[in-house]
Design a protein around this motif. Structure first.
Motif, PDB file in Angstrom:
ATOM      1  N   UNK A 183      -9.207  -2.563  -0.153  1.00 14.10           N
ATOM      2  CA  UNK A 183      -8.535  -3.627   0.563  1.00 14.10           C
ATOM      3  C   UNK A 183      -8.582  -2.981   1.884  1.00 14.10           C
ATOM      4  N   UNK A 184      -8.842  -4.013   2.954  1.00  8.86           N
ATOM      5  CA  UNK A 184      -8.810  -3.450   4.411  1.00  8.86           C
ATOM      6  C   UNK A 184      -7.791  -2.869   4.876  1.00  8.86           C
ATOM      7  N   UNK A 185      -6.395  -3.715   4.533  1.00 12.19           N
ATOM      8  CA  UNK A 185      -5.108  -3.257   4.749  1.00 12.19           C
ATOM      9  C   UNK A 185      -4.700  -1.909   4.415  1.00 12.19           C
ATOM     10  N   UNK A 186      -5.474  -1.027   3.337  1.00 12.31           N
ATOM     11  CA  UNK A 186      -4.920   0.267   3.222  1.00 12.31           C
ATOM     12  C   UNK A 186      -5.780   1.084   3.576  1.00 12.31           C
ATOM     13  N   UNK A 187      -6.936   0.850   4.590  1.00  9.48           N
ATOM     14  CA  UNK A 187      -7.815   1.690   5.061  1.00  9.48           C
ATOM     15  C   UNK A 187      -7.300   2.964   5.642  1.00  9.48           C
ATOM     16  N   UNK A 188      -6.354   2.775   6.400  1.00 10.22           N
ATOM     17  CA  UNK A 188      -5.502   3.806   7.339  1.00 10.22           C
ATOM     18  C   UNK A 188      -4.845   4.563   6.426  1.00 10.22           C
ATOM     19  N   UNK A 189      -3.971   4.089   5.381  1.00 10.95           N
ATOM     20  CA  UNK A 189      -3.292   4.849   4.407  1.00 10.95           C
ATOM     21  C   UNK A 189      -4.205   5.910   3.697  1.00 10.95           C
ATOM     22  N   UNK A 190      -5.163   5.138   3.184  1.00  8.25           N
ATOM     23  CA  UNK A 190      -6.207   6.245   2.333  1.00  8.25           C
ATOM     24  C   UNK A 190      -6.698   7.366   3.238  1.00  8.25           C
ATOM     25  N   UNK A 191      -6.996   6.887   4.533  1.00 10.81           N
ATOM     26  CA  UNK A 191      -7.536   7.962   5.428  1.00 10.81           C
ATOM     27  C   UNK A 191      -6.348   8.932   5.735  1.00 10.81           C
ATOM     28  N   UNK A 192      -5.134   8.612   5.970  1.00 15.10           N
ATOM     29  CA  UNK A 192      -3.913   9.510   6.196  1.00 15.10           C
ATOM     30  C   UNK A 192      -4.021  10.453   4.645  1.00 15.10           C
ATOM     31  N   UNK A 193      -4.012   9.879   3.633  1.00 14.31           N
ATOM     32  CA  UNK A 193      -3.574  10.615   2.352  1.00 14.31           C
ATOM     33  C   UNK A 193      -4.917  11.702   2.257  1.00 14.31           C
ATOM     34  N   UNK A 194      -6.209  11.188   2.588  1.00 10.23           N
ATOM     35  CA  UNK A 194      -7.482  12.191   2.369  1.00 10.23           C
ATOM     36  C   UNK A 194      -7.178  13.303   3.515  1.00 10.23           C
ATOM     37  N   UNK A 195      -6.393  12.851   4.832  1.00 13.66           N
ATOM     38  CA  UNK A 195      -6.282  13.976   5.473  1.00 13.66           C
ATOM     39  C   UNK A 195      -5.457  15.047   5.048  1.00 13.66           C
ATOM     40  N   UNK A 196      -4.239  14.381   4.417  1.00 14.94           N
ATOM     41  CA  UNK A 196      -3.120  15.532   3.849  1.00 14.94           C
ATOM     42  C   UNK A 196      -3.801  16.291   2.847  1.00 14.94           C
ATOM     43  N   UNK A 197      -4.671  15.625   2.073  1.00 10.63           N
ATOM     44  CA  UNK A 197      -5.187  16.328   0.775  1.00 10.63           C
ATOM     45  C   UNK A 197      -6.100  17.472   1.153  1.00 10.63           C
ATOM     46  N   UNK A 198      -7.049  17.257   2.396  1.00 12.83           N
ATOM     47  CA  UNK A 198      -7.600  18.185   3.022  1.00 12.83           C
ATOM     48  C   UNK A 198      -6.763  19.519   3.458  1.00 12.83           C
ATOM     49  N   UNK A 199      -6.002  18.930   4.330  1.00 13.38           N
ATOM     50  CA  UNK A 199      -4.880  19.925   4.908  1.00 13.38           C
ATOM     51  C   UNK A 199      -4.279  20.853   4.021  1.00 13.38           C
TER      52      UNK A 199
END
Length: 797
Positions: A229-245
């Motif tokens: 869903x479009x509304x969770x794009x940013x949340x998924x991106x934030x989580x992906x950034x945290x996982x990479x970090x």
């Protein structure tokens, strides 16, 4: 030297090696099993035997030596040695847990009793595992193999933020999914899922335009699409950034940890070699327990003196089938070097020969061998074997040619340090020629002082062994009555093949058997018949010896039962006497109290007649009750109406009151009962046999109740505490002995002896003596606030 190349297969050691490999806990131990080889150095063999024997003792004692996490981390150490490389979490876990095992094993073995397990202690003498290294590994990876969240503050922060963001994401997507279900856009049982590392929801394909977002995948049927869903794009991106970090921080930690580990690699390789050796030794010890292996006395020179040895593989096979394995005893020394075994086919000759080869080979590979305790063994430089069909089409060799090739090897190489094993010596060609060649080879081997075990049917070889020093005959025993082999090796006489007897008993026509006997000749038949008669006599003698042994065991058992019964009766007698003494003390105490009460009652009533009568009546009732419980005296009343005279011991008729006549006046006698003189009619007295207690003048002057009062007074005045501080040891012991004896006599339940602490000499003397006193039930120190071990409390029975 071991000959031939396939020796281990022929002798059965290949199976033993495979069993050892299966018993290992890791590839580390299996590597040592594969490298195990025949050794000729006495000191090295002895050390390996000692190590295995010590580990066997540990296993038998159920000691809690670490036996888990025997990981082979060789590949991990090789990777860690490369600068810039780092180890994965799973590798860190295996290294950490196995290092714990190594450290635990070192600590356990080094902490055992001094003078024990010295070979195992020496094995780990130069092995070290730094606790700081294990702590560093443990800080990153836990005991379940997972990364610790608090490995570093940054990793902990990232993990916390990641969990927080994931929680927000789950709530939002559940809300979106709930709305889609209500609208009928998703199946009723749909749940969020992961596609391409992003959280998505399943949507029915015909409604995919209803949900704004990115399509990541679709089902195999195409009926379902997975939309982020479009509304969770940013949340998924934030989580992906945290996982990479998080992953970058973890790699940074693992690189640092690997760098730390790299500095310890030389010590770690040595530590893991120790772990592999422990695994290998444990496997040998476990195998020894299976086959009842023992460590024999080991000599530097060739020597065999085995008691009750058996073939280990045959033993394991028979045990699985519930059958017994017949052991054999064997002695080969400088005077008796070669054993020539004869006997019928399938009688166990080849098994005996293989047993010698396998057991000796196991021994010189550092394994405990299946022999009885007290056996002896030596070290051979070579073992040669000729067994089985070695026919080779490629080399154009017949079976006999192969045997001769082996014989050539034996006579040219074998010497006084060699063990030669030959099965069915001389067979494969014309018997006369084969026997002659075999005898010549046997003579050569004997002249070379070779040790060996040889099986044969040839009579000429048996005769040669009988008259030649250094060679001894042996026979596999056979029950010719039932045509059954006994599988027992008997040293000292040759065996018969029993060919004629077996042919006759299985029903071969008589004319054929008779013809065969005539062809063999009378001497041969007489020889075999003599052996048969000797075997029969031996079996009969053994039967009688077994019967005698059985009777002897029964006799020993009866003697033991008699001894046990006597000891039991003696102990019971002592228990009964102790119990009787205890009852007597209580009875005396009750009697004294009753007498005192009666006297007090008479005094209080000022000797009033009625009150005095009542008190006397109560006392007589109590006296009658006491007499019922008292043990009867050793003397007896005399039968008949003999005239009484002064000095006679008498008793009142129908009562247990005993006394001595002091004088007689007509029909009245003056009798001394205890310390009380009483006038009694002669008709009420009867004479008793035996002697009454010899009372001294002072005792005669005292009344019975006054004696009771004296004991009561002593009980009242007795102080249950004795202070011996400052006394000399001898004087202190005397006081303790007298004090204890008086306490036991008066029935005191507990006594206390104050001896002080000091050097502990008085305490030791007091307790050693009290431990020896049968009436002392238990000993202990006083409470700490009342003197502690400066005083001893003794509870009396």
């Amino acid at each position: 030297m071991i000959y031939p190349e396939n020796f281990e297969i022929k002798i059965g050691f290949a199976q033993v090696r495979e069993m050892l490999s299966d018993l290992c806990l890791s590839p580390l131990g299996r590597q040592f099993v594969h490298r195990m080889q025949f050794l000729t150095r006495h000191d090295l063999i002895l050390r390996l035997l000692q190590q295995t024997d010590e580990f066997k003792q540990l296993l038998e004692s159920d000691a809690e030596i670490p036996l888990q996490h025997y990981f082979d981390v060789t590949a991990h150490l090789d990777r860690a040695a490369i600068v810039g490389a780092f180890l994965e979490v799973s590798a860190i876990y295996e290294i950490k847990m196995s290092l714990r095992t190594i450290r635990g094993s070192l600590k356990f073995i080094s902490g055992t009793e001094e003078g024990k397990f010295e070979a195992l202690k020496a094995l780990g003498a130069n092995v070290t595992v730094e606790r700081s290294l294990i702590a560093a590994l443990d800080k990153v990876v836990d005991d379940a193999g997972a990364v610790r969240d608090d490995a570093t503050p940054e990793l902990q922060r990232l993990k916390r933020d990641l969990i927080h963001q994931q929680s927000i994401l789950r709530k939002q997507i559940q809300s979106i999914l709930k709305h889609a279900k209500n609208e009928g856009w998703t199946p009723g049982d749909a749940e969020p899922t992961i596609r391409g590392g992003r959280l998505v929801i399943p949507v029915i394909a015909e409604h995919k335009r209803r949900v704004k977002g990115l399509i990541h995948d679709e089902s195999n049927t195409g009926q379902t699409v997975y939309i982020e869903p479009e509304s969770i794009f940013e949340l998924n991106n934030d989580i992906k950034d945290l996982e990479n970090a998080y992953h970058r921080e973890l790699i940074r930690i693992l690189v640092g940890l690997t760098n730390t580990l790299r500095n310890f690699i030389p010590e770690l390789r040595k530590a893991y070699q120790y772990l592999g050796l422990l695994d290998f030794i444990r496997a040998k010890a476990a195998f020894a327990r299976r086959v009842e292996g023992e460590k024999p006395e080991l000599y530097k020179y060739p020597h065999i003196n085995w008691k009750q040895a058996f073939h280990p593989l045959l033993y394991l096979s028979h045990r699985q089938l519930g059958r017994l394995t017949v052991p054999m005893s064997l002695t080969l020394n400088r005077d008796q070097r070669i054993l020539l075994i004869s006997g019928p086919n399938a009688g166990g000759k080849s098994v005996s020969l293989k047993t010698v080869g396998l057991v000796q080979y196991m021994l010189q590979c550092g394994m405990l061998i299946p022999v009885e305790d007290g056996s002896e063994a030596g070290v051979f430089q070579d073992i040669f074997i000729d067994i089985g069909d070695e026919q080779s089409i490629e080399n154009d060799l017949s079976t006999y040619s192969s045997h001769l090739t082996n014989m050539k090897k034996f006579v040219t190489v074998a010497d006084k340090n060699s063990l030669v094993l030959i099965d069915e010596f001389g067979t494969g060609t014309e018997p006369v020629l084969g026997g002659a060649i075999a005898e010549a080879v046997l003579q050569n081997l004997n002249d070379s002082k070779v040790f060996g075990v040889i099986t044969t049917h040839y009579t000429n070889l048996k005769n040669y062994a009988e008259k030649t020093p250094g060679i001894i005959n042996g026979a596999m025993r056979y029950d010719h009555k039932h045509l059954q082999p006994l599988y027992q090796l008997e040293i000292g006489k040759p065996g018969s093949s029993f060919a004629i007897e077996i042919a006759r008993k299985i029903g071969l026509p008589k004319h054929i058997v008779d013809k065969a006997s005539s062809l063999v000749g009378k001497d041969k038949i007489r020889y075999d018949r003599l052996l048969e008669e000797l075997e029969s006599e031996k079996l009969e003698l053994e039967t009688k010896l077994r019967e005698v042994a059985t009777q002897e065991r029964k006799l020993k058992s009866s003697v033991k039962e008699y001894t046990d019964l006597k000891n039991y009766l003696d102990e019971s007698k002592q228990d009964i006497m102790r119990e009787a003494k205890g009852k007597a003390k209580l009875l005396l105490k009750d009697a004294n109290q009753k007498i005192e009460a009666t006297i007090q009652q008479i005094k209080q009533n000022q000797a009033e007649k009625e009150a005095t009568k009542e008190a006397r009546k109560e006392l007589e009732t109590f006296s009658a009750k006491v007499r019922e419980e008292e043990p009867r005296p050793a003397f007896k009343r005399s039968a008949g109406g003999k005239a009484l005279k002064e000095g006679d011991n008498v008793s009142l008729i129908g009562q247990d009151s005993y006394g001595q006549i002091v004088g007689i006046k007509g029909k009245t006698a003056e009798v001394m009962f205890g310390g009380l003189k009483t006038l009694v009619k002669v008709d009420n007295l009867e004479k008793v046999e035996g002697q009454l207690p010899n009372l001294n003048k002072k005792a005669k002057a005292e009344s019975g109740y006054s004696r009771g009062l004296d004991i009561t007074r002593r009980m009242a005045d007795f102080n249950s505490t004795l202070d011996i501080r400052g006394e000399y040891a001898e004087d202190a012991l005397t006081k303790v002995m007298n004090f204890t004896d008086e306490a036991i006599m008066l029935g005191i339940p507990e006594i206390k002896i104050i001896h002080g602490r000091g050097n502990g000499i008085l305490r030791q003397i007091v307790r050693d003596y009290l431990y020896s006193v049968r009436e002392v039930a238990s000993l202990g120190s006083e409470a700490e606030e009342r003197g502690g071990d400066g005083a001893t409390l003794a509870v009396l029975k």
